[in-house]
Design a protein around this motif. Sequence first.
Motif, PDB file in Angstrom:
ATOM      1  N   VAL A  86       0.818  -1.218   0.000  1.00 17.55           N
ATOM      2  CA  VAL A  86       0.000   0.000   0.000  1.00 17.55           C
ATOM      3  C   VAL A  86       0.851   1.268   0.000  1.00 17.55           C
ATOM      4  O   VAL A  86       0.326   2.367  -0.201  1.00 17.55           O
ATOM      5  N   LEU A  87       2.157   1.129   0.255  1.00 19.77           N
ATOM      6  CA  LEU A  87       3.044   2.293   0.284  1.00 19.77           C
ATOM      7  C   LEU A  87       3.737   2.465  -1.056  1.00 19.77           C
ATOM      8  O   LEU A  87       4.172   1.481  -1.676  1.00 19.77           O
ATOM      9  N   ASN A  88       3.836   3.718  -1.508  1.00 19.56           N
ATOM     10  CA  ASN A  88       4.498   3.953  -2.794  1.00 19.56           C
ATOM     11  C   ASN A  88       6.021   3.833  -2.657  1.00 19.56           C
ATOM     12  O   ASN A  88       6.566   3.774  -1.561  1.00 19.56           O
TER      13      ASN A  88
ATOM     14  N   VAL B 111      10.294 -10.285  -0.188  1.00 17.31           N
ATOM     15  CA  VAL B 111       9.277 -10.841   0.712  1.00 17.31           C
ATOM     16  C   VAL B 111       7.929 -10.882  -0.013  1.00 17.31           C
ATOM     17  O   VAL B 111       7.562  -9.923  -0.707  1.00 17.31           O
ATOM     18  N   LYS B 112       7.209 -11.984   0.165  1.00 14.35           N
ATOM     19  CA  LYS B 112       5.858 -12.101  -0.382  1.00 14.35           C
ATOM     20  C   LYS B 112       4.952 -12.736   0.663  1.00 14.35           C
ATOM     21  O   LYS B 112       5.344 -13.697   1.333  1.00 14.35           O
TER      22      LYS B 112
ATOM     23  N   GLU C  74      -3.208 -15.760   4.955  1.00 11.08           N
ATOM     24  CA  GLU C  74      -4.279 -14.801   5.224  1.00 11.08           C
ATOM     25  C   GLU C  74      -3.881 -13.797   6.303  1.00 11.08           C
ATOM     26  O   GLU C  74      -4.497 -12.739   6.438  1.00 11.08           O
ATOM     27  N   GLN C  75      -2.860 -14.129   7.071  1.00 10.52           N
ATOM     28  CA  GLN C  75      -2.420 -13.249   8.157  1.00 10.52           C
ATOM     29  C   GLN C  75      -1.509 -12.149   7.620  1.00 10.52           C
ATOM     30  O   GLN C  75      -0.663 -12.396   6.739  1.00 10.52           O
ATOM     31  N   THR C  76      -1.703 -10.941   8.126  1.00 13.48           N
ATOM     32  CA  THR C  76      -0.864  -9.816   7.702  1.00 13.48           C
ATOM     33  C   THR C  76       0.600 -10.102   8.029  1.00 13.48           C
ATOM     34  O   THR C  76       0.931 -10.547   9.130  1.00 13.48           O
TER      35      THR C  76
ATOM     36  N   LYS D 278       3.572  -3.376   5.923  1.00 13.87           N
ATOM     37  CA  LYS D 278       2.756  -4.570   6.162  1.00 13.87           C
ATOM     38  C   LYS D 278       2.198  -5.063   4.827  1.00 13.87           C
ATOM     39  O   LYS D 278       1.761  -4.254   4.001  1.00 13.87           O
ATOM     40  N   LEU D 279       2.243  -6.375   4.646  1.00 12.45           N
ATOM     41  CA  LEU D 279       1.742  -6.973   3.413  1.00 12.45           C
ATOM     42  C   LEU D 279       0.546  -7.879   3.707  1.00 12.45           C
ATOM     43  O   LEU D 279       0.519  -8.588   4.713  1.00 12.45           O
TER      44      LEU D 279
END
Length: 319
Positions: A61-63, A110-111, A115-117, A159-160
Amino acid sequence: MDNVSYQRFPTVRIRDMKDEVMKFELRDTDASVANALRRIMIAEVPTLAIDLVEIETNSSVLNDEFLAHRLGLIPLISDRAMEMRLSRDCDACDGDGRCDYCSIEFHLNVKCTSEQTLDVTSHDLQSSDPDVMPVDSAGRQADVNGFDPPENRGILIVKLRKGQELKLRAIARKGIGKDHAKWSPAATVTFQYEPDIHINEALMESLSLDEKQEWVESSPTKVFELDPISQQVVVVDPEAYTYDEEVIKKAEAMGKPGLVEIYSKEDSFIFTVESTGAIKASQMFINAIEILKSKLDAVRLSFDTEEADDQFGELGAHM
């Protein structure tokens, strides 16, 4: 007057020294030297910090710019910084980061597949040099189940959620805080004049026990104390005095001007140095002294050169 020497020999006495915090006394010098040391520790002692980020994949979500900024502010172990070259002065590379003299390469890949953040932290940065890593990664140990305790999970980068990925290459370079705050090794560097406190015992004896207690309590910090046995006011911690003059005002309000006299010693300073962890606080102080010495040598050389030019000019005029 030509034979008068103003040379002084400053002394340092260490009061407390830990890896990240140091407290010491600097004596027999003046405020210009104390402030020079403070400013050099903050702005001119070099460290390493991420300065170039090449992002291959970023679906978070971060640029990209936000991530690059966050990566730059992660403090890195910088014990080698003094011996490394500035990238702009390095003649052994073209600035792409693959250089042992001026750069350290980091990778992050990292990927999130669950389902957990997923928290991406400084621990996920892989360094090309085992001696240069984020400060919170040094000596890190996971528990027996392979999980980190909450206080040891590293500096959060992003956070992904499931399916999001972050893959990048980062280059750490040598720099100083004067160029960007990310290169400053200091969390804080402060100094204060050492206070010299004198109580007028004759005036103090003219006060009642309640008045003495009231006067002691007028100080915002615990500088004075009423001894329960001798019933005398004593100085318990002169360095806690913050030059607020509250006790002086209270004495005047009680009709006892001159009850206490407080002076600052003009040649004695108490330093508190806190490091970000990039280098030890003691090493920061030693590096600052070396940098100050090099600056003074440059000034002396410049002065000698100007003096030699003037003498040569006078010789040429006579010829």
